[in-house]
Scaffold this motif. Structure first.
Motif, short mmCIF file in Angstrom:
data_model
loop_
_atom_site.label_atom_id
_atom_site.label_comp_id
_atom_site.label_asym_id
_atom_site.label_seq_id
_atom_site.Cartn_x
_atom_site.Cartn_y
_atom_site.Cartn_z
N TRP A 125 54.86 -12.68 -42.86
CA TRP A 125 55.43 -13.56 -41.83
C TRP A 125 56.18 -14.75 -42.42
N GLN A 126 56.49 -14.74 -43.70
CA GLN A 126 57.20 -15.85 -44.33
C GLN A 126 58.61 -16.04 -43.76
N TRP A 127 59.19 -14.98 -43.24
CA TRP A 127 60.53 -15.09 -42.65
C TRP A 127 60.53 -15.97 -41.41
N SER A 128 59.38 -16.15 -40.79
CA SER A 128 59.32 -16.97 -39.58
C SER A 128 59.62 -18.44 -39.89
N TYR A 129 59.31 -18.86 -41.12
CA TYR A 129 59.65 -20.24 -41.53
C TYR A 129 61.16 -20.44 -41.46
N GLU A 130 61.91 -19.53 -42.06
CA GLU A 130 63.38 -19.65 -42.04
C GLU A 130 63.92 -19.55 -40.63
N LEU A 131 63.35 -18.67 -39.83
CA LEU A 131 63.79 -18.52 -38.45
C LEU A 131 63.58 -19.81 -37.67
N LEU A 132 62.43 -20.43 -37.81
CA LEU A 132 62.15 -21.66 -37.09
C LEU A 132 63.03 -22.82 -37.55
N VAL A 133 63.28 -22.92 -38.85
CA VAL A 133 64.13 -23.99 -39.36
C VAL A 133 65.57 -23.80 -38.88
N GLU A 134 66.07 -22.58 -38.95
CA GLU A 134 67.45 -22.32 -38.50
C GLU A 134 67.59 -22.49 -36.99
N ALA A 135 66.60 -22.05 -36.23
CA ALA A 135 66.65 -22.20 -34.78
C ALA A 135 66.59 -23.68 -34.38
N SER A 136 65.74 -24.44 -35.05
CA SER A 136 65.66 -25.87 -34.74
C SER A 136 66.95 -26.59 -35.13
N THR A 137 67.58 -26.17 -36.21
CA THR A 137 68.86 -26.77 -36.60
C THR A 137 69.94 -26.44 -35.57
N LEU A 138 69.96 -25.22 -35.08
CA LEU A 138 70.92 -24.83 -34.05
C LEU A 138 70.71 -25.64 -32.78
N VAL A 139 69.47 -25.77 -32.35
CA VAL A 139 69.17 -26.53 -31.14
C VAL A 139 69.56 -28.00 -31.34
N PHE A 140 69.26 -28.54 -32.50
CA PHE A 140 69.60 -29.95 -32.78
C PHE A 140 71.10 -30.19 -32.68
N PHE A 141 71.90 -29.33 -33.31
CA PHE A 141 73.34 -29.54 -33.29
C PHE A 141 73.96 -29.25 -31.93
N LEU A 195 72.43 -29.77 -29.00
CA LEU A 195 72.10 -30.95 -28.19
C LEU A 195 72.92 -32.17 -28.60
N THR A 196 73.14 -32.34 -29.89
CA THR A 196 73.96 -33.46 -30.36
C THR A 196 75.40 -33.31 -29.90
N GLY A 197 75.94 -32.11 -29.99
CA GLY A 197 77.30 -31.87 -29.51
C GLY A 197 77.43 -32.07 -28.02
N TYR A 198 76.41 -31.67 -27.27
CA TYR A 198 76.43 -31.87 -25.82
C TYR A 198 76.35 -33.35 -25.47
N LYS A 199 75.51 -34.08 -26.17
CA LYS A 199 75.32 -35.50 -25.87
C LYS A 199 76.58 -36.32 -26.19
N PHE A 200 77.27 -35.97 -27.26
CA PHE A 200 78.43 -36.75 -27.70
C PHE A 200 79.75 -36.02 -27.41
N ARG A 201 79.79 -35.23 -26.36
CA ARG A 201 81.04 -34.54 -25.99
C ARG A 201 82.05 -35.57 -25.49
N PRO A 202 83.35 -35.27 -25.58
CA PRO A 202 84.37 -36.21 -25.10
C PRO A 202 84.27 -36.41 -23.59
N ALA A 203 84.41 -37.63 -23.18
CA ALA A 203 84.37 -37.96 -21.75
C ALA A 203 85.79 -38.09 -21.22
N SER A 204 85.98 -37.72 -19.97
CA SER A 204 87.33 -37.77 -19.39
C SER A 204 87.78 -39.20 -19.12
N ASN A 205 86.87 -40.10 -18.93
CA ASN A 205 87.23 -41.49 -18.62
C ASN A 205 86.97 -42.42 -19.80
N ASN A 206 87.22 -41.97 -21.01
CA ASN A 206 87.00 -42.78 -22.21
C ASN A 206 88.08 -43.86 -22.29
#
Length: 101
Positions: A31-47, A49-60
């Motif tokens: 089950w060692q592959w689960s470590y890599e899966l969790l790290v990569e999945a958490s990195t994907l979710v992090f980026f 969410l960050t991209g969604y939070k800092f998306r360009p606003a129409s009224n900037n």
């Protein structure tokens, strides 16, 4: 930064550096592959969410262009006085000089 962003960053760091490594140490070899899966999945979710939070606003307000000609400031200081533009040919020799003013 807002509190939401700081919490998200702290959670990402704790998860990828502490929890995932503890999981890697405690799980069996098959089950060692689960470590890599969790790290990569958490990195994907992090980026995502960050991209969604800092998306360009129409009224900037920083991206708005002036609508009136009065709003446009002109350079009347004379800083560009006497500067000329040189056109070059494809072989690099001077061909023609044009005055920018």
């Amino acid at each position: 930064m807002c509190g939401y962003c700081c919490k998200k960053i702290v959670c990402y760091i704790y998860f990828t550096r502490i929890i995932a490594i503890l999981l890697k140490v405690t799980v069996p070899f098959q089950w060692q592959w689960s470590y890599e899966l969790l790290v990569e999945a958490s990195t994907l979710v992090f980026f995502v969410l960050t991209g969604y939070k800092f998306r360009p606003a129409s009224n900037n307000p920083y991206l708005q262009l002036p609508q009136d000609e009065e709003d446009i400031e002109t350079d009347e200081s004379g800083a560009l006085e006497g500067i000329s533009k040189v056109k070059k040919t494809c072989n690099g020799r001077d061909r023609q000089k044009e005055s920018t003013l």
